[in-house]
Design a protein around this motif. Structure first.
Motif, PDB file in Angstrom:
ATOM      1  N   GLY A  49      -2.589   1.882 -93.775  1.00  0.00           N
ATOM      2  CA  GLY A  49      -2.860   2.112 -95.177  1.00  0.00           C
ATOM      3  C   GLY A  49      -2.792   3.411 -95.903  1.00  0.00           C
ATOM      4  N   SER A  50      -3.187   3.518 -96.826  1.00  0.00           N
ATOM      5  CA  SER A  50      -3.039   4.908 -97.727  1.00  0.00           C
ATOM      6  C   SER A  50      -3.827   6.143 -96.984  1.00  0.00           C
ATOM      7  N   VAL A  51      -3.532   7.238 -97.185  1.00  0.00           N
ATOM      8  CA  VAL A  51      -4.169   8.372 -96.619  1.00  0.00           C
ATOM      9  C   VAL A  51      -4.571   9.360 -97.716  1.00  0.00           C
ATOM     10  N   LEU A  52      -5.657   9.968 -97.532  1.00  0.00           N
ATOM     11  CA  LEU A  52      -6.058  11.075 -98.727  1.00  0.00           C
ATOM     12  C   LEU A  52      -5.680  12.307 -98.080  1.00  0.00           C
ATOM     13  N   VAL A  53      -5.212  13.211 -98.549  1.00  0.00           N
ATOM     14  CA  VAL A  53      -4.894  14.570 -97.992  1.00  0.00           C
ATOM     15  C   VAL A  53      -5.622  15.425 -98.810  1.00  0.00           C
ATOM     16  N   PHE A  54      -6.153  16.512 -98.331  1.00  0.00           N
ATOM     17  CA  PHE A  54      -7.133  17.519 -98.988  1.00  0.00           C
ATOM     18  C   PHE A  54      -6.692  18.907 -98.610  1.00  0.00           C
ATOM     19  N   ALA A  55      -6.435  19.538 -99.416  1.00  0.00           N
ATOM     20  CA  ALA A  55      -6.176  21.092 -99.199  1.00  0.00           C
ATOM     21  C   ALA A  55      -7.355  21.672 -98.439  1.00  0.00           C
ATOM     22  N   PRO A  56      -6.908  22.898 -97.706  1.00  0.00           N
ATOM     23  CA  PRO A  56      -8.139  23.526 -96.919  1.00  0.00           C
ATOM     24  C   PRO A  56      -9.247  23.676 -97.816  1.00  0.00           C
ATOM     25  N   GLY A  57      -9.316  24.241 -98.917  1.00  0.00           N
ATOM     26  CA  GLY A  57     -10.659  24.731 -99.788  1.00  0.00           C
ATOM     27  C   GLY A  57     -11.202  23.561-100.295  1.00  0.00           C
ATOM     28  N   GLU A  58     -10.460  22.585-100.627  1.00  0.00           N
ATOM     29  CA  GLU A  58     -11.136  21.288-100.926  1.00  0.00           C
ATOM     30  C   GLU A  58     -11.981  20.463 -99.760  1.00  0.00           C
ATOM     31  N   TRP A  59     -11.470  20.451 -98.789  1.00  0.00           N
ATOM     32  CA  TRP A  59     -11.966  20.139 -97.626  1.00  0.00           C
ATOM     33  C   TRP A  59     -13.333  20.936 -96.943  1.00  0.00           C
ATOM     34  N   ASP A  60     -13.183  22.124 -97.156  1.00  0.00           N
ATOM     35  CA  ASP A  60     -14.292  23.108 -96.836  1.00  0.00           C
ATOM     36  C   ASP A  60     -15.358  22.942 -97.736  1.00  0.00           C
ATOM     37  N   ALA A  61     -15.211  22.833 -99.062  1.00  0.00           N
ATOM     38  CA  ALA A  61     -16.115  22.264-100.033  1.00  0.00           C
ATOM     39  C   ALA A  61     -16.795  21.179 -99.752  1.00  0.00           C
ATOM     40  N   PHE A  62     -15.820  20.045 -99.475  1.00  0.00           N
ATOM     41  CA  PHE A  62     -16.748  18.721 -99.129  1.00  0.00           C
ATOM     42  C   PHE A  62     -17.509  18.941 -97.874  1.00  0.00           C
ATOM     43  N   VAL A  63     -17.121  19.536 -96.621  1.00  0.00           N
ATOM     44  CA  VAL A  63     -18.039  19.692 -95.550  1.00  0.00           C
ATOM     45  C   VAL A  63     -19.379  20.541 -95.796  1.00  0.00           C
ATOM     46  N   SER A  64     -19.157  21.533 -96.548  1.00  0.00           N
ATOM     47  CA  SER A  64     -20.315  22.245 -97.055  1.00  0.00           C
ATOM     48  C   SER A  64     -21.242  21.696 -97.770  1.00  0.00           C
ATOM     49  N   GLY A  65     -20.675  20.896 -98.880  1.00  0.00           N
ATOM     50  CA  GLY A  65     -21.665  19.825 -99.566  1.00  0.00           C
ATOM     51  C   GLY A  65     -22.286  18.583 -98.641  1.00  0.00           C
ATOM     52  N   VAL A  66     -21.590  18.332 -97.736  1.00  0.00           N
ATOM     53  CA  VAL A  66     -22.391  17.247 -96.697  1.00  0.00           C
ATOM     54  C   VAL A  66     -23.373  18.109 -95.874  1.00  0.00           C
ATOM     55  N   GLN A  67     -23.011  19.047 -95.374  1.00  0.00           N
ATOM     56  CA  GLN A  67     -23.977  20.012 -94.441  1.00  0.00           C
ATOM     57  C   GLN A  67     -25.256  20.367 -95.311  1.00  0.00           C
ATOM     58  N   GLY A  68     -24.933  20.679 -96.697  1.00  0.00           N
ATOM     59  CA  GLY A  68     -25.921  21.082 -97.590  1.00  0.00           C
ATOM     60  C   GLY A  68     -26.846  20.053 -98.194  1.00  0.00           C
ATOM     61  N   GLY A  69     -26.453  18.563 -97.904  1.00  0.00           N
ATOM     62  CA  GLY A  69     -27.322  17.538 -98.494  1.00  0.00           C
ATOM     63  C   GLY A  69     -26.981  17.195 -99.951  1.00  0.00           C
ATOM     64  N   GLU A  70     -25.905  17.974-100.356  1.00  0.00           N
ATOM     65  CA  GLU A  70     -25.333  17.345-101.557  1.00  0.00           C
ATOM     66  C   GLU A  70     -25.021  15.769-101.905  1.00  0.00           C
ATOM     67  N   PHE A  71     -24.721  15.135-101.141  1.00  0.00           N
ATOM     68  CA  PHE A  71     -24.297  13.780-101.131  1.00  0.00           C
ATOM     69  C   PHE A  71     -25.458  12.781-100.794  1.00  0.00           C
ATOM     70  N   ASP A  72     -26.526  13.352-100.129  1.00  0.00           N
ATOM     71  CA  ASP A  72     -27.725  12.331 -99.771  1.00  0.00           C
ATOM     72  C   ASP A  72     -28.353  11.621-101.070  1.00  0.00           C
ATOM     73  N   SER A  73     -28.438  10.555-100.808  1.00  0.00           N
ATOM     74  CA  SER A  73     -28.955   9.652-101.857  1.00  0.00           C
ATOM     75  C   SER A  73     -30.339   9.275-101.787  1.00  0.00           C
ATOM     76  N   GLY A  74     -30.957   9.674-100.633  1.00  0.00           N
ATOM     77  CA  GLY A  74     -32.316   9.276-100.275  1.00  0.00           C
ATOM     78  C   GLY A  74     -32.552   8.200 -99.838  1.00  0.00           C
ATOM     79  N   LEU A  75     -31.707   7.055 -99.782  1.00  0.00           N
ATOM     80  CA  LEU A  75     -31.655   5.873 -99.281  1.00  0.00           C
ATOM     81  C   LEU A  75     -31.364   5.667 -97.835  1.00  0.00           C
ATOM     82  N   ARG A  76     -32.110   6.019 -97.024  1.00  0.00           N
ATOM     83  CA  ARG A  76     -32.249   6.020 -95.537  1.00  0.00           C
ATOM     84  C   ARG A  76     -32.988   4.955 -94.878  1.00  0.00           C
TER      85      ARG A  76
END
Length: 70
Positions: free
Chosen positions: A43-70
């Motif tokens: 199927g389809s593939v999303l392709v991220f530029a290096p800076g975009e991917w780095d920002a996403f990973v930093s956000g995940v590590q920093g809890g930016e996407f945590d919904s509190g629903l665990r």
């Protein structure tokens, strides 16, 4: 963006679910990162530029996407 994925080495996180509900990632030329649904390898593939991917990973590590629903 037209990217050659014929040589892509896809991998899943070691935290992926046993039911296969996960994404696969590959590192591409120039530092780009490809992401796809593991259940639909052709199927389809999303392709991220290096800076975009780095920002996403930093956000995940920093809890930016945590919904509190665990």
């Amino acid at each position: 963006m037209n990217v050659d994925l014929s040589e892509a080495a896809w991998f899943k996180s070691s935290h992926s679910s046993a039911q296969g509900e996960c994404v696969e990632v590959t590192h591409l030329a120039g530092g780009a990162v490809g992401v796809r649904d593991s259940k639909n390898a052709t199927g389809s593939v999303l392709v991220f530029a290096p800076g975009e991917w780095d920002a996403f990973v930093s956000g995940v590590q920093g809890g930016e996407f945590d919904s509190g629903l665990r």
